[in-house]
Scaffold this motif. Structure first.
Motif, PDB file in Angstrom:
ATOM      1  N   LEU A 250     -63.573 -44.693-110.550  1.00 42.95           N
ATOM      2  CA  LEU A 250     -63.063 -45.625-111.557  1.00 42.95           C
ATOM      3  C   LEU A 250     -63.980 -46.830-111.710  1.00 42.95           C
ATOM      4  CD1 LEU A 250     -59.219 -45.569-110.836  1.00 42.95           C
ATOM      5  CD2 LEU A 250     -60.411 -44.646-112.843  1.00 42.95           C
ATOM      6  N   VAL A 251     -64.594 -47.267-110.612  1.00 49.29           N
ATOM      7  CA  VAL A 251     -65.555 -48.368-110.687  1.00 49.29           C
ATOM      8  C   VAL A 251     -66.738 -47.977-111.561  1.00 49.29           C
ATOM      9  CG1 VAL A 251     -67.177 -49.766-109.357  1.00 49.29           C
ATOM     10  CG2 VAL A 251     -64.878 -49.365-108.478  1.00 49.29           C
ATOM     11  N   VAL A 252     -67.244 -46.752-111.389  1.00 54.21           N
ATOM     12  CA  VAL A 252     -68.364 -46.267-112.209  1.00 54.21           C
ATOM     13  C   VAL A 252     -67.971 -46.241-113.679  1.00 54.21           C
ATOM     14  CG1 VAL A 252     -69.881 -44.306-112.671  1.00 54.21           C
ATOM     15  CG2 VAL A 252     -69.349 -44.940-110.319  1.00 54.21           C
ATOM     16  N   VAL A 253     -66.765 -45.761-113.977  1.00 55.94           N
ATOM     17  CA  VAL A 253     -66.281 -45.728-115.363  1.00 55.94           C
ATOM     18  C   VAL A 253     -66.272 -47.140-115.945  1.00 55.94           C
ATOM     19  CG1 VAL A 253     -64.286 -45.256-116.838  1.00 55.94           C
ATOM     20  CG2 VAL A 253     -64.913 -43.629-115.042  1.00 55.94           C
ATOM     21  N   ALA A 254     -65.735 -48.087-115.184  1.00 51.72           N
ATOM     22  CA  ALA A 254     -65.642 -49.463-115.684  1.00 51.72           C
ATOM     23  C   ALA A 254     -67.022 -50.083-115.866  1.00 51.72           C
ATOM     24  CB  ALA A 254     -64.808 -50.295-114.708  1.00 51.72           C
ATOM     25  N   VAL A 255     -67.902 -49.876-114.901  1.00 50.83           N
ATOM     26  CA  VAL A 255     -69.244 -50.455-114.998  1.00 50.83           C
ATOM     27  C   VAL A 255     -69.996 -49.887-116.189  1.00 50.83           C
ATOM     28  CG1 VAL A 255     -71.509 -50.529-113.877  1.00 50.83           C
ATOM     29  CG2 VAL A 255     -69.446 -51.058-112.567  1.00 50.83           C
TER      30      VAL A 255
ATOM     31  N   LEU B 112     -93.336 -44.759-102.005  1.00 50.76           N
ATOM     32  CA  LEU B 112     -92.271 -45.623-101.520  1.00 50.76           C
ATOM     33  C   LEU B 112     -90.964 -45.496-102.287  1.00 50.76           C
ATOM     34  CD1 LEU B 112     -94.337 -48.879-100.829  1.00 50.76           C
ATOM     35  CD2 LEU B 112     -93.767 -47.029 -99.245  1.00 50.76           C
ATOM     36  N   SER B 113     -91.018 -44.946-103.490  1.00 47.04           N
ATOM     37  CA  SER B 113     -89.795 -44.876-104.296  1.00 47.04           C
ATOM     38  C   SER B 113     -88.664 -44.096-103.633  1.00 47.04           C
ATOM     39  CB  SER B 113     -90.097 -44.291-105.686  1.00 47.04           C
ATOM     40  OG  SER B 113     -90.668 -43.005-105.591  1.00 47.04           O
ATOM     41  N   PRO B 114     -88.935 -43.039-102.841  1.00 47.84           N
ATOM     42  CA  PRO B 114     -87.811 -42.351-102.199  1.00 47.84           C
ATOM     43  C   PRO B 114     -87.054 -43.203-101.184  1.00 47.84           C
ATOM     44  CG  PRO B 114     -89.745 -40.913-102.258  1.00 47.84           C
ATOM     45  CD  PRO B 114     -90.189 -42.286-102.650  1.00 47.84           C
ATOM     46  N   LEU B 115     -87.601 -44.350-100.784  1.00 40.75           N
ATOM     47  CA  LEU B 115     -86.940 -45.161 -99.777  1.00 40.75           C
ATOM     48  C   LEU B 115     -85.629 -45.759-100.272  1.00 40.75           C
ATOM     49  CD1 LEU B 115     -89.920 -47.018 -98.057  1.00 40.75           C
ATOM     50  CD2 LEU B 115     -88.859 -44.836 -97.475  1.00 40.75           C
ATOM     51  N   TRP B 116     -85.458 -45.866-101.609  1.00 40.89           N
ATOM     52  CA  TRP B 116     -84.191 -46.388-102.106  1.00 40.89           C
ATOM     53  C   TRP B 116     -83.033 -45.531-101.613  1.00 40.89           C
ATOM     54  CZ3 TRP B 116     -80.542 -43.612-104.595  1.00 40.89           C
ATOM     55  CH2 TRP B 116     -80.924 -42.412-105.210  1.00 40.89           C
ATOM     56  N   PHE B 117     -83.280 -44.226-101.549  1.00 38.36           N
ATOM     57  CA  PHE B 117     -82.242 -43.294-101.129  1.00 38.36           C
ATOM     58  C   PHE B 117     -81.804 -43.588 -99.693  1.00 38.36           C
ATOM     59  CE2 PHE B 117     -81.745 -39.497 -98.491  1.00 38.36           C
ATOM     60  CZ  PHE B 117     -80.541 -39.003 -98.991  1.00 38.36           C
ATOM     61  N   LEU B 118     -82.761 -43.861 -98.818  1.00 41.86           N
ATOM     62  CA  LEU B 118     -82.430 -44.126 -97.423  1.00 41.86           C
ATOM     63  C   LEU B 118     -81.650 -45.428 -97.274  1.00 41.86           C
ATOM     64  CD1 LEU B 118     -85.673 -43.051 -95.543  1.00 41.86           C
ATOM     65  CD2 LEU B 118     -83.617 -41.729 -96.008  1.00 41.86           C
ATOM     66  N   LEU B 119     -81.982 -46.430 -98.088  1.00 43.21           N
ATOM     67  CA  LEU B 119     -81.250 -47.688 -98.026  1.00 43.21           C
ATOM     68  C   LEU B 119     -79.801 -47.484 -98.453  1.00 43.21           C
ATOM     69  CD1 LEU B 119     -83.934 -50.113 -99.505  1.00 43.21           C
ATOM     70  CD2 LEU B 119     -83.236 -49.887 -97.116  1.00 43.21           C
ATOM     71  N   VAL B 120     -79.591 -46.709 -99.516  1.00 40.15           N
ATOM     72  CA  VAL B 120     -78.226 -46.432 -99.960  1.00 40.15           C
ATOM     73  C   VAL B 120     -77.482 -45.618 -98.912  1.00 40.15           C
ATOM     74  CG1 VAL B 120     -76.818 -45.272-101.715  1.00 40.15           C
ATOM     75  CG2 VAL B 120     -78.845 -46.567-102.397  1.00 40.15           C
TER      76      VAL B 120
ATOM     77  N   LEU C 155     -74.910 -55.460-112.844  1.00 39.74           N
ATOM     78  CA  LEU C 155     -73.944 -54.378-112.639  1.00 39.74           C
ATOM     79  C   LEU C 155     -74.614 -53.091-112.154  1.00 39.74           C
ATOM     80  CD1 LEU C 155     -71.550 -54.822-115.692  1.00 39.74           C
ATOM     81  CD2 LEU C 155     -71.035 -55.212-113.277  1.00 39.74           C
ATOM     82  N   VAL C 156     -75.925 -53.012-112.365  1.00 39.27           N
ATOM     83  CA  VAL C 156     -76.668 -51.847-111.864  1.00 39.27           C
ATOM     84  C   VAL C 156     -76.385 -51.634-110.376  1.00 39.27           C
ATOM     85  CG1 VAL C 156     -79.001 -51.098-111.255  1.00 39.27           C
ATOM     86  CG2 VAL C 156     -78.531 -51.881-113.564  1.00 39.27           C
ATOM     87  N   TRP C 157     -76.360 -52.716-109.614  1.00 37.33           N
ATOM     88  CA  TRP C 157     -76.206 -52.605-108.169  1.00 37.33           C
ATOM     89  C   TRP C 157     -74.816 -52.099-107.791  1.00 37.33           C
ATOM     90  CZ3 TRP C 157     -80.652 -52.680-105.885  1.00 37.33           C
ATOM     91  CH2 TRP C 157     -81.698 -53.388-106.480  1.00 37.33           C
ATOM     92  N   VAL C 158     -73.833 -52.403-108.594  1.00 38.39           N
ATOM     93  CA  VAL C 158     -72.482 -51.905-108.326  1.00 38.39           C
ATOM     94  C   VAL C 158     -72.452 -50.383-108.421  1.00 38.39           C
ATOM     95  CG1 VAL C 158     -70.081 -51.947-109.094  1.00 38.39           C
ATOM     96  CG2 VAL C 158     -71.450 -54.041-109.174  1.00 38.39           C
ATOM     97  N   ASN C 159     -73.079 -49.851-109.457  1.00 39.29           N
ATOM     98  CA  ASN C 159     -73.063 -48.397-109.634  1.00 39.29           C
ATOM     99  C   ASN C 159     -73.897 -47.668-108.582  1.00 39.29           C
ATOM    100  OD1 ASN C 159     -71.267 -47.987-111.693  1.00 39.29           O
ATOM    101  ND2 ASN C 159     -72.743 -47.017-113.069  1.00 39.29           N
TER     102      ASN C 159
ATOM    103  N   LEU D 276     -80.125 -41.776-113.372  1.00 43.66           N
ATOM    104  CA  LEU D 276     -80.184 -41.994-111.930  1.00 43.66           C
ATOM    105  C   LEU D 276     -80.449 -43.430-111.520  1.00 43.66           C
ATOM    106  CD1 LEU D 276     -82.009 -39.033-110.144  1.00 43.66           C
ATOM    107  CD2 LEU D 276     -79.602 -39.634-110.153  1.00 43.66           C
ATOM    108  N   ASN D 277     -80.873 -44.279-112.400  1.00 52.14           N
ATOM    109  CA  ASN D 277     -81.278 -45.620-112.011  1.00 52.14           C
ATOM    110  C   ASN D 277     -80.585 -46.683-112.858  1.00 52.14           C
ATOM    111  OD1 ASN D 277     -82.671 -47.629-110.651  1.00 52.14           O
ATOM    112  ND2 ASN D 277     -84.414 -47.579-112.052  1.00 52.14           N
ATOM    113  N   PRO D 278     -79.308 -46.980-112.560  1.00 58.12           N
ATOM    114  CA  PRO D 278     -78.474 -46.476-111.462  1.00 58.12           C
ATOM    115  C   PRO D 278     -77.771 -45.181-111.858  1.00 58.12           C
ATOM    116  CG  PRO D 278     -77.238 -48.051-112.719  1.00 58.12           C
ATOM    117  CD  PRO D 278     -78.592 -47.993-113.375  1.00 58.12           C
TER     118      PRO D 278
END
Length: 377
Positions: A167-172, A138-146, A185-189, A244-246
């Motif tokens: 720039l958002v990634v840099v700030a996070v 089931l772990s590959p399903l995260w990719f489909l949701l994104v 903040l994980v979800w933002v990235n 990768l996570n995030p």
């Protein structure tokens, strides 16, 4: 060998102006993910069940595997390109159609594994083993949701410069890692990190950006790993900080380098696929069933691993700790059997990926002139 009749049907059924290289890059990205998972995922048999280990934990020299086979940025790049080119109004109708195609195979996977999970529990499999197996499936399903979320943002992506999500990634990362920021903040990235290649595909899919992205992304990634404290591995390693996570800034800059390489290869790849109908047929078939391959490749590996464990006991490269180069050599020997099991999964479940009106046998069985070259974009 690709069937000559199939080659002819696919070639004649492909629209003259189709961007074949986009399909080729998508196929490479999907197969890269599959091979990467097969190479860095070890199922270790222990006294109380089965657990997951990674050769990257023990074999530092295998880090290159994550550089070659972590191809998610390329998939998001071509996904953004395909979404932008295919976008049609009304928006809700267009989005609903794309999401149905994306998630129809997921429903079949979940239903099948609901039955299989019940069978494992009835057969006496331990909770640890069942948890391990389901996590891998089931772990590959995260990719489909994104990917679904970014697809929904296609109208925005066609107007957004990729520098903004970068720039958002840099700030996070600065807040999360430098100042011990909140875990949310994980979800933002997760959104911003993959929005970078998606917007590149939607707005800046051109060779002229290739060298700058390749060189700039590569230099930035080396600097972040060498002096920024980011891991060298571009995939997760159990028990270690993951790129990768995030997705971290290092993963994003690495993805930019991959996107640059993809843009540089786009022209030559397209010419190759136009000169070689057999190569194009292979690419078209992989794309037609890309989600089936992606969703079932872990099941294929688990099938081989489980059946051999039950019939032959622990075997090198399948059930042993991946701590030596010998494990890698043995794993390479098992890859063709994984591929055979995946072909079996495809035979059972590939029809779930076909559009309802094209569910009849044969690549070009419907009247659509582009049916034979249709891809899972």
């Amino acid at each position: 060998m690709v069937d000559t009749g199939l080659v002819r049907r696919v070639e004649t059924g492909t629209a003259a102006g189709r961007d074949r290289a986009v399909d080729g890059l998508r196929a490479v990205a999907i197969l890269g993910v599959v091979l990467g998972h097969w190479l860095v995922t070890a199922m270790v048999a222990t006294g109380d069940g089965v657990s997951v280990a990674s050769p990257l934990t023990y074999l530092g020299g295998m880090t290159w595997v994550s550089w070659v086979f972590q191809t998610l940025a390329v998939f998001f790049l071509v996904g953004g390109r395909a979404a932008a080119l295919g976008y049609r109004r009304p928006y809700r109708t267009w989005l609903a159609g794309r999401l149905r195609r994306l998630f129809r195979p997921v429903v079949v996977l979940l239903a099948a594994w609901g039955v299989l999970t019940a069978g494992l529990l009835l057969a006496g499999a331990g909770g640890r083993t069942v948890h391990t197996v389901l996590t891998l499936v089931l772990s590959p399903l995260w990719f489909l949701l994104v990917f679904a979320g970014l697809t929904a943002l296609t109208p925005l992506a066609t107007r957004l410069h990729p520098a903004w999500p970068l720039l958002v990634v840099v700030a996070v990362d600065a807040i999360r890692l430098g100042f011990d920021g909140p875990a949310a903040l994980v979800w933002v990235n997760i959104a911003a990190g993959w929005l970078v290649p998606f917007t590149l595909g939607a707005r800046f899919f051109h060779r002229r950006y290739g060298w700058a992205l390749l060189a700039g992304g590569a230099v930035a990634t080396v600097a972040l790993v060498r002096w920024g404290g980011y891991p060298a591995s571009m995939v997760g390693v159990p028990g270690e900080f993951s790129n990768l996570n995030p997705p971290t800034l290092a993963a994003v800059t690495f993805g930019l380098a991959q996107c640059g390489a993809a843009l540089l290869l786009h022209g030559p790849f397209d010419r190759l696929l136009r000169r070689s109908p057999r190569a194009w047929t292979t690419v078209a078939v992989v794309n037609l069933f890309a989600m089936t391959v992606f969703l079932w490749h872990q099941t294929a590996m688990l099938t081989v691993t489980g059946l051999t464990l039950l019939t032959a006991g622990p075997l090198p490269g399948l059930h042993t700790v991946p701590a030596t180069p010998g494990w890698l050599a043995a794993r390479l020997v098992w890859l063709p059997l994984f591929a055979t099991a995946l072909a079996g999964c495809w035979a059972l479940f590939h029809r779930a990926e076909l559009a309802r009106q094209a569910a009849r046998p044969g690549l070009a069985s419907s009247g659509d002139r582009d049916r034979a070259g249709r891809v899972a974009s």
